[in-house]
Scaffold this motif. Sequence first.
Motif, PDB file in Angstrom:
ATOM      1  N   GLY A 232     -12.200 -19.878 -16.742  1.00  0.00           N
ATOM      2  CA  GLY A 232     -13.453 -20.311 -16.134  1.00  0.00           C
ATOM      3  C   GLY A 232     -14.675 -19.766 -16.833  1.00  0.00           C
ATOM      4  N   PHE A 233     -14.478 -18.753 -17.672  1.00  0.00           N
ATOM      5  CA  PHE A 233     -15.594 -18.170 -18.423  1.00  0.00           C
ATOM      6  C   PHE A 233     -15.795 -18.972 -19.701  1.00  0.00           C
ATOM      7  CE2 PHE A 233     -17.004 -14.678 -21.456  1.00  0.00           C
ATOM      8  CZ  PHE A 233     -18.321 -14.708 -21.029  1.00  0.00           C
ATOM      9  N   GLU A 234     -16.915 -19.682 -19.795  1.00  0.00           N
ATOM     10  CA  GLU A 234     -17.204 -20.553 -20.932  1.00  0.00           C
ATOM     11  C   GLU A 234     -18.486 -20.067 -21.603  1.00  0.00           C
ATOM     12  OE1 GLU A 234     -17.271 -24.250 -18.736  1.00  0.00           O
ATOM     13  OE2 GLU A 234     -15.203 -24.695 -19.342  1.00  0.00           O
ATOM     14  N   PRO A 235     -18.380 -19.062 -22.471  1.00  0.00           N
ATOM     15  CA  PRO A 235     -19.567 -18.346 -22.978  1.00  0.00           C
ATOM     16  C   PRO A 235     -20.514 -19.165 -23.838  1.00  0.00           C
ATOM     17  CG  PRO A 235     -17.582 -17.666 -24.152  1.00  0.00           C
ATOM     18  CD  PRO A 235     -17.136 -18.505 -23.001  1.00  0.00           C
ATOM     19  N   LEU A 236     -20.023 -20.178 -24.525  1.00  0.00           N
ATOM     20  CA  LEU A 236     -20.881 -20.973 -25.410  1.00  0.00           C
ATOM     21  C   LEU A 236     -21.066 -22.394 -24.890  1.00  0.00           C
ATOM     22  CD1 LEU A 236     -19.621 -19.809 -28.941  1.00  0.00           C
ATOM     23  CD2 LEU A 236     -21.634 -19.028 -27.686  1.00  0.00           C
TER      24      LEU A 236
END
Length: 456
Positions: free
Chosen positions: A370-374
């Motif tokens: 769920g972590f989509e940094p870009l």
Amino acid sequence: MKERERLGSRLGFLLLSAGCAIGIGNVWKFPYITGLYGGGAFVLIYLFFLVVMGIPMLTMEFSIGRASRKSPLLACKVLEKPGQKWHLQGYMAMAGNYLLMMFYTTVSGWMLHYFYLTASGTFENADVDRVEAIFGEMLSDPLVMSLWMILVVVVGFFICSRGVQAGVEKITKVMMLALFFLIVVLAVNSLMLDGGMEGLKFYLLPDFDRMAETGIGATIAAAMNQSFFTLSLGIGAMAIFGSYIGKERSLAGESLRVCLLDTFVAITAGLIIFPACFAFGVDADSGPNLIFITLPNIFNHMAGGRVWGSLFFLFMAFAAFSTVIAVFENIISCCMDLTGCSRKKAAFVNVFLMILLSLPCVLGFNLLSGFEPLGEGTSIMDLEDFLVSNITLPIGSLIYLLFCTSRYGWGWKNFLEEANTGKGLKLRNGLRFYMTYILPIIILVIFVLGIKDVLF
């Protein structure tokens, strides 16, 4: 003071350096962009930038390593003038090596997993949807991903713990020679497939219309990027091997040979992929989709596909592992220079440290997906890759370049003397203007383009 270890042979130096440069990107990126940007037309532009940028920058890294006889952490510190701060690049280089391995160990684990799956017959009789599902199942399973990553880390550091000659050089020479043999065998098999020659023509015949269609500017930018990033310049990954060799050979000639080996593998990888794709009417993709979905589907329809698929993933495992061992050696050498500890202790501590640092990438495909940094669809691996490829490598290369050419650094005269010591190809003093003023601009352009493409 303990004498620095040395490589046992010139062949070992060339294969180690080539092994560091030859990696997964040679297979899952170079063939695809070559096909996209005009085949042989793109290759010509790529080779031009390799000569005017790759070889000079590689020569600089080798020179800094050989002159200092230190790891990248302390190389500039030994060569700089009193009171200067060039040595701070050493900490950036060390961090870059760790950052690279934080995701490269995971992708290397994928190669081992797929070698196991292919050799065990998992893909036999699997349809297109099932092949795609197998890749998704691997990514979603943190246990499987972690176990293969841990295996890569443990084996890699164990090899490095045995020493430069007995471990790193000995194993890498065997792997690289096997890699060259496997890639030639696989390429010959693809070229003999019905319809394979059409793929060869598409891949290597210059097509300037195709290049114009995708954009001449875009083609030049892609060739410039590929020629720069293929050699892993800027984090001292090559400088370390310069520190292990004598002064019998000039370094521009050795850089040329390493670039030729790297280019041979990149181009030959396309000889495997495009003839096979054309023979079975499949569009060649890039990145993980090419390696883990497109090619397994092709091997499924190929006579003896289980054997050819196993050989391909064995080749990929060797390509990945050669880079892992080279960078792990860099990390160990930096730790030894930083703390004064033994090689075995540095390897032991880094096994646990590297596993911990690699876990975010592993979990980024499942528990932390769920972590989509870009942005949407990106992962922790994309962030780590961006930080290495688009920040650390170009900035590090620019610092090394200025250090070698500026009178406020090591200086052109010292660099040229070191690079030209020994038999072989020499750099001319007339290159000074180009390398001092033009080459930095090219690297700055690469840096700006990389930031723009990802962030905007």
